[in-house]
Motif scaffolding. Structure first.
Motif: not given
Length: 274
Positions: A197-202, A235-249
């Motif tokens: 993976x390169x990117x995780x979206x949550x 968030x930098x996880x080393x070999x990939x990135x994690x992006x967490x959306x704060x959401x639309x609610x």
């Protein structure tokens, strides 16, 4: 008179602070990532945690905000629906998304709370939106190849182990592509360490509900508790990135404080073009 002026200033200051703290206006947040496999720039709109909220008649306000980001594709990362709150508001959005963009969807915990998970998946796919539940889709945008994988909510899906096996089999590590995983819950990112993976979206966290910008990124998040490490942002996880959306609610029993709902845009660019 002096006491009156002090009281007036105090009231105005408190009112002003409360207005800013409780601001529900949708915010645009953009994250940019560089990679040698990005031959053509790609713009991605990320939608999470709508919870069947309504932005104007038939979602027209939210639709206009999304259109303004000029996305090449749209990724829906769970909790678009809300238990015991109907589906109409979510359906307005899904119908428009599926008619206008390549789009991919994964479930969140609130899709499972409805007890109608299979009919909901069928509903989403009826709008020409691909439901990812262990699948990996390949999409070409210009000269850029994307591999987009996704799985059901990690806490409620009884098929979670099987979907993990599917993801391991379906991601092609030999392909010159940028690889994205949709996972509603951010705190389980270590489950995906073996995937290319390169990117995780949550989503899921709602930004920790209450924030103090620069001091506290979030007060509480489900399954992480108080002062969650993964509340929202990049968030930098080393070999990939994690992006967490704060959401639309924006309508919920617990008010969001210093924590506006957000529409996330991901910009992918080539290292040489930056």
């Amino acid at each position: 008179m002096k006491k009156f002026l002090v009281s007036l200033v105090s009231i105005l200051a408190i009112t002003g602070l409360a207005t800013v703290a409780l601001n529900k206006k949708l915010k645009h947040v953009t994250y940019q990532f560089q990679d040698q496999n990005i031959k053509t720039p790609v713009h991605i709109a990320v939608l999470t945690d709508l919870h069947n909220n309504l932005y104007g008649p038939e979602q027209v306000e939210l639709i206009e905000e999304i259109k303004a980001t000029n996305p090449d594709l749209i990724l829906l990362v769970g909790d678009i629906f809300e238990v015991n709150n109907g589906t109409d508001n979510a359906k307005y959005l899904l119908e428009w998304v599926g008619a206008n963009y390549p789009a991919y969807f994964v479930t969140g915990n609130h899709e499972y709370y409805t007890k109608e998970i299979l009919p909901l998946k069928e509903l989403v796919e009826s709008y020409h939106i691909k439901v990812l539940d262990g699948d990996v889709a390949v999409l070409k945008v210009g000269e850029t190849y994307l591999q987009i994988g996704g799985m059901d909510d990690g806490k409620h899906s009884t098929n979670y182990p099987n979907q993990m096996r599917q993801l391991n089999e379906n991601f092609d590590s030999s392909m010159e592509s940028y690889n994205i995983l949709l996972s509603h819950r951010p705190e389980i990112f270590e489950d995906f360490n073996d995937l290319p993976l390169d990117l995780i979206l949550s989503g899921h966290t709602h930004g920790g509900q209450w924030r103090i910008p620069g001091l506290i990124n979030g007060l509480f998040a489900p399954d992480q508790g108080l002062f969650p490490k993964y509340a929202g942002g990049e968030y930098d996880l080393g070999n990939r990135n994690l992006v967490i959306s704060r959401g639309l609610i924006y309508q919920s029993k617990i008010p969001r404080i210093f924590n506006r709902p957000e529409l996330v845009t991901i910009e992918l660019v080539n290292v040489e073009n930056e």
